[in-house]
Design an enzyme around this catalytic site. Structure first.
Site: not given
Length: 452
Positions: A297-298, A340
């Site tokens: 996950d960004i 994301e």
């Protein structure tokens, strides 16, 4: 059409030959009848002499009358046979002589009958006996001449009929040969027409069909001279085939695009969640080494959207997706899981090995900032959670849902590990604790940071 004309012409010719053959047969029948009439006529003429002799030899008036009636009947029969003979116009003079000769015999017979009657009535009259002898002699001479003339008539009739029969037979034979020659020529014409039709029509149509089947219509290959209907048809069909092929290519491209969009994320061009789950379940169901689920996950992605806008946020997703694709191997089932988040299935024998791979990916993303449109750079990081995929027990080998359950458990464990990584400061790799992937209904696990 040509075949019908040929058959009709041959039929008419055969009909004409049949009629000529019938005429020849009728002529032969007439010839036989003429010969029979001539023979009977000569026989009757010979009997006239006998009738005259019987008349001359009569001793009573009754014998005389009977002999005279017999002679008269014989003369009548000879006249009838002469009429039945139907002499040709060329023998008109001979026919007149025969009629005169028969009339002479009849008159002589009448005089002979009168002389015989007088001799019977006056036996002592020597002149009557002499008259009978003289008249009988005259009658014999006339009968002999009549027989000779009738023989000549019969011979002429036979000769004439033979000539006519021979000529007609020659005509029939000539017509038969002509018919055979015409039939042969017509047959050759039919064969030539069939060959021409095969070359100009059939072969070209078959060639056009083959071209259509192969999808490459070349009208110039069908030309046999001046443009005709088949050449025009080939051009029309060729244009239709080209248009159909163009439509097929467009449809194939559209279908390929739809198939790609059904299984891929339009923004990052990575496989989507549905495609990932199908592919990952196949990997789980296949025998092989240990598998690990990676979920990333960004970090601070919401702040990127808020500070730079959603367009830069989309570019950030594409940037991270490219780095993930560049640093993971082809067969590691990388996908965009949603928002994301990214996910992958990585084969590795040990936790240390898979951690090393993922840590290299994390470091590459952290070390590669994204260029902004204004010339600046945007640094980004990503957090990862790792969890092993527990192989389905042997007892569940026939259970089609077992790979799905194993994947779901591993995804939950990796998500829990990702949560721990976020809570522990982000930009890190977090392994799920031992046993987390084997607890099917376990709640989220709070793991520890693995220091290597």
């Amino acid at each position: 059409m040509v075949a019908l004309l040929v058959v009709g012409a041959m039929g008419l010719t055969l009909w004409a030959l049949t009629r000529q053959s019938q005429a020849l047969e009728q002529l032969r029948q007439v010839q036989v009848e003429h010969l029979m009439a001539s023979t009977r006529l000569m026989q009757q003429a010979d009997l006239l002499d006998n009738e005259s002799a019987m008349l001359a030899a009569a001793r009573t008036q009754a014998e005389r009358r009977a002999a005279w009636v017999a002679l008269t009947d014989r003369i009548t029969w000879v006249n009838k046979l002469l009429d039945d003979l139907k002499l040709p116009p060329a023998d008109a003079a001979l026919a007149g002589e025969l009629a005169n000769r028969i009339g002479q015999i009849q008159e002589t017979g009448r005089a002979l009958s009168a002389a015989v009657g007088q001799r019977i009535d006056e036996p002592a009259d020597g002149e009557a006996a002499q008259a009978v002898a003289r008249l009988q002699k005259d009658n014999e001479n006339a009968t002999a001449v009549l027989s000779t003339q009738l023989g000549l008539v019969a011979a002429n009739s036979r000769r004439l009929l033979a000539e006519q029969s021979s000529q007609l037979a020659q005509d029939v034979d000539a017509h038969r040969r002509t018919t055979m020659a015409v039939g042969l020529l017509l047959l050759l014409a039919v064969i030539a027409a069939a060959l021409w039709f095969n070359r100009v029509v059939v072969r070209r149509v078959l060639t056009l069909k083959r071209m259509v089947d192969e999808g490459a219509v070349a009208p110039q290959a069908l030309a046999v001279g001046a443009p005709d209907e088949i050449s025009s048809l080939a051009q029309t069909v060729g244009s239709y085939v080209a248009r159909i092929q163009a439509h097929e290519r467009e449809m194939n491209r559209a279908n390929e695009e739809l198939a790609f969009l059904a299984d891929h994320d339009l923004l990052t061009q990575l496989p989507n969640r549905r495609f990932f789950e199908r592919r990952a379940m196949r990997r789980v169901a296949q025998p092989g080494g240990p598998l690990w689920v990676l979920m990333g996950d960004i970090d601070h992605f919401k702040q990127i959207n808020d500070q730079h806008g959603h367009a830069i946020g989309d570019q950030a997703l594409v940037h991270v997706a490219g780095l993930l694709r560049a640093n993971l191997r082809e067969g590691e089932a990388l996908a965009r899981f949603g928002g994301e988040e990214f996910v992958a299935v990585i084969p590795a024998q040990t936790a240390e090995a898979v951690y090393s791979v993922v840590e290299r990916v994390r470091a590459a993303i952290a070390a590669t900032p994204m260029a902004l449109p204004d010339g600046g750079q945007l640094g980004m990081s990503i957090s990862f959670g790792l969890a092993p995929i527990a192989a389905p027990p042997a007892a569940q080998a026939g259970d089609a849902a077992a790979p799905r359950r194993a994947l779901d458990i591993a995804l939950r464990a990796a998500d829990d590990a990702l949560y721990v990584a976020k809570r522990c400061g982000r930009n890190r790799v977090q392994l799920a604790p031992p046993g987390a992937a084997s607890a099917a209904a376990a709640p989220a696990v709070q793991g520890e940071v693995l220091e290597i």
